[in-house]
Design a protein around this motif. Structure first.
Motif, PDB file in Angstrom:
ATOM      1  N   VAL A   1       0.815  -1.048   0.140  1.00 14.49           N
ATOM      2  CA  VAL A   1      -0.086  -0.120   0.012  1.00 14.49           C
ATOM      3  C   VAL A   1       0.864   1.151   0.026  1.00 14.49           C
ATOM      4  CG1 VAL A   1      -1.793  -0.972   0.981  1.00 14.49           C
ATOM      5  CG2 VAL A   1      -0.302  -0.219   2.505  1.00 14.49           C
TER       6      VAL A   1
ATOM      7  N   GLN B   1      -5.353   4.179   0.767  1.00 13.36           N
ATOM      8  CA  GLN B   1      -5.168   2.834  -0.055  1.00 13.36           C
ATOM      9  C   GLN B   1      -5.405   1.647   0.847  1.00 13.36           C
ATOM     10  OE1 GLN B   1      -1.522   1.825  -2.037  1.00 13.36           O
ATOM     11  NE2 GLN B   1      -2.817   1.033  -4.038  1.00 13.36           N
TER      12      GLN B   1
ATOM     13  N   GLU C   1      -8.687   1.255 -10.904  1.00 11.87           N
ATOM     14  CA  GLU C   1      -7.428   1.362 -10.320  1.00 11.87           C
ATOM     15  C   GLU C   1      -6.321   1.016 -11.472  1.00 11.87           C
ATOM     16  OE1 GLU C   1      -7.399  -0.798  -6.552  1.00 11.87           O
ATOM     17  OE2 GLU C   1      -8.313   0.501  -5.666  1.00 11.87           O
TER      18      GLU C   1
END
Length: 185
Positions: free
Chosen positions: A124, A129, A185
């Protein structure tokens, strides 16, 4: 209108000894997150063990029922027991993602994960996130919990069936929206 860049960090020679000490203490305080990382990791391990033992217990019950003694009916408990185990696994995954994500964000990158698996869930880049990844797993856990509750429902009125249908529709919409945001994403 462009924003000006912040000044570069001072070199140790440019800092006073007092400023250097304070910044050293502040920087090392990031290790306080280990007070969250270690227990979360231990909790995750414990939940993986519990979920696995629950599944093994279900498998043993099925083997006993079909091969040894079919006097105790397992059909009413089989699906709810498996759903509970899956729910336990999902919570274990949440704790695992949380502990490794917090470690990566505050203490150090996880070099093995980043070198071999750059798109791994543990990699991350921000707290947002991390929250997003945890939220997705929590939503799945809530859906599993919903289905566990639905298994035991006995309808007495048509309105209750309509409520169930609306609930399933809402869950389907949630899953659809999650998949749409995941595609971006």
């Amino acid at each position: 209108m462009s924003e000006s860049q912040p000044p570069p960090p001072k070199t140790p020679d440019e800092q006073s000894s007092w400023e250097r000490r304070i910044e050293t203490v502040l920087w090392r305080s990031r290790f306080l997150v280990l007070l969250a990382v270690v227990p979360s990791l231990l909790g995750s391990i414990a939940l993986f063990v519990v979920g696995t033992l629950d599944i093994v217990s279900v498998v043993l019950d099925v083997v006993r029922y079909y091969l040894l003694d079919s006097s105790q009916n397992i059909h009413d408990t089989l699906v709810p027991d498996i759903i509970i185990a899956v729910d336990i696994y999902l919570i274990a995954i949440v704790l695992l993602i949380f502990s490794l994500g917090i470690y990566r964000l505050f203490v150090s990158r996880i070099d093995q994960a980043e070198a071999r698996y750059p798109r791994h869930p543990f990699n991350v880049a921000s707290l947002d996130q991390l929250k997003d990844k945890i939220t997705r797993v929590v939503i799945l856990a809530v859906i599993i919990e919903f289905f566990r509750a639905v298994v035991d429902i006995r309808f007495t009125t048509p309105l209750e069936a309509i409520y169930l249908a609306l609930s399933v529709l809402a869950l389907a919409a949630t899953l659809y929206l999650m998949s749409q945001s995941h595609k971006r994403e």
